[in-house]
Design a protein around this motif. Structure first.
Motif, PDB file in Angstrom:
ATOM      1  N   GLN A  23      35.413  18.407  45.487  1.00 58.60           N
ATOM      2  CA  GLN A  23      36.596  17.554  45.345  1.00 58.60           C
ATOM      3  C   GLN A  23      37.441  17.990  44.149  1.00 58.60           C
ATOM      4  O   GLN A  23      38.003  17.156  43.445  1.00 58.60           O
ATOM      5  N   ASP A  24      37.548  19.278  43.929  1.00 59.98           N
ATOM      6  CA  ASP A  24      38.213  19.784  42.728  1.00 59.98           C
ATOM      7  C   ASP A  24      39.548  20.463  43.019  1.00 59.98           C
ATOM      8  O   ASP A  24      39.924  21.422  42.375  1.00 59.98           O
ATOM      9  N   THR A  25      40.296  19.919  43.973  1.00 54.06           N
ATOM     10  CA  THR A  25      41.572  20.520  44.348  1.00 54.06           C
ATOM     11  C   THR A  25      42.534  20.529  43.163  1.00 54.06           C
ATOM     12  O   THR A  25      43.205  21.519  42.909  1.00 54.06           O
ATOM     13  N   TRP A  26      42.614  19.429  42.443  1.00 53.44           N
ATOM     14  CA  TRP A  26      43.545  19.329  41.316  1.00 53.44           C
ATOM     15  C   TRP A  26      42.867  19.473  39.970  1.00 53.44           C
ATOM     16  O   TRP A  26      43.471  19.196  38.936  1.00 53.44           O
ATOM     17  N   ILE A  27      41.623  19.883  39.943  1.00 51.03           N
ATOM     18  CA  ILE A  27      40.925  20.101  38.672  1.00 51.03           C
ATOM     19  C   ILE A  27      41.047  21.572  38.319  1.00 51.03           C
ATOM     20  O   ILE A  27      40.553  22.442  39.033  1.00 51.03           O
ATOM     21  N   PHE A  93      47.246  22.675  35.761  1.00 51.27           N
ATOM     22  CA  PHE A  93      46.936  22.698  34.339  1.00 51.27           C
ATOM     23  C   PHE A  93      47.699  21.602  33.602  1.00 51.27           C
ATOM     24  O   PHE A  93      47.116  20.832  32.836  1.00 51.27           O
ATOM     25  N   ILE A  94      49.010  21.516  33.842  1.00 53.75           N
ATOM     26  CA  ILE A  94      49.847  20.518  33.173  1.00 53.75           C
ATOM     27  C   ILE A  94      49.432  19.109  33.589  1.00 53.75           C
ATOM     28  O   ILE A  94      49.334  18.202  32.753  1.00 53.75           O
ATOM     29  N   LEU A  95      49.159  18.897  34.877  1.00 51.25           N
ATOM     30  CA  LEU A  95      48.763  17.583  35.361  1.00 51.25           C
ATOM     31  C   LEU A  95      47.432  17.140  34.750  1.00 51.25           C
ATOM     32  O   LEU A  95      47.300  15.997  34.294  1.00 51.25           O
ATOM     33  N   ASP A  96      46.457  18.028  34.707  1.00 52.59           N
ATOM     34  CA  ASP A  96      45.164  17.696  34.114  1.00 52.59           C
ATOM     35  C   ASP A  96      45.296  17.407  32.625  1.00 52.59           C
ATOM     36  O   ASP A  96      44.699  16.466  32.108  1.00 52.59           O
ATOM     37  N   PHE A  97      46.086  18.231  31.935  1.00 53.24           N
ATOM     38  CA  PHE A  97      46.261  18.022  30.503  1.00 53.24           C
ATOM     39  C   PHE A  97      46.948  16.689  30.236  1.00 53.24           C
ATOM     40  O   PHE A  97      46.538  15.936  29.349  1.00 53.24           O
TER      41      PHE A  97
END
Length: 120
Positions: A23-27, A93-97
């Motif tokens: 489940q790491d599509t956005w990670i 990257f920006i979203l996770d940060f």
């Protein structure tokens, strides 16, 4: 500081389980560097807030505002370095940060509010 360590540990476990279950599509793969960065910044902020409480309570607001500016500047430097080095999948990257930034900022405000209410 113990609450920050526990929150980071729980967040790390959740991220690890998300990566292992697919489940790491956005990670982003650099999430562990981000987590270590925010834990270090939380430690620094915790120490500065202790100094603000101990030495001079009248200067507490200045200490708190300086930690906000410090976190913002350190975050900009962190993101700038990774973008300069050419990190792939920049939106993730920006979203996770940004998500971690909001999480740790909210966690800091909650802890500060709790301490101030107890000391009033």
């Amino acid at each position: 500081m113990l609450r920050s360590i526990l929150a980071t540990l729980l967040l790390g476990i959740a991220l690890f389980l998300a990566q292992k279950s697919g489940q790491d599509t956005w990670i982003h793969p650099t999430i562990w560097y981000m987590l270590a960065f925010f834990l270090g910044v939380s430690f620094l902020i915790h120490r500065l807030m202790e100094m603000g409480f101990k030495n001079n309570r009248e200067k507490f607001v200045q200490f708190y505002l300086s930690t906000i500016i410090g976190r913002l500047l350190l975050s900009l430097i962190f993101v700038g370095v990774f973008l300069y080095l050419g990190v792939d999948n920049r939106p993730a990257f920006i979203l996770d940060f940004f998500a971690l930034y909001l999480f740790y900022t909210g966690f800091e405000i909650f802890g500060l509010y709790r301490n101030l209410r107890r000391n009033s």
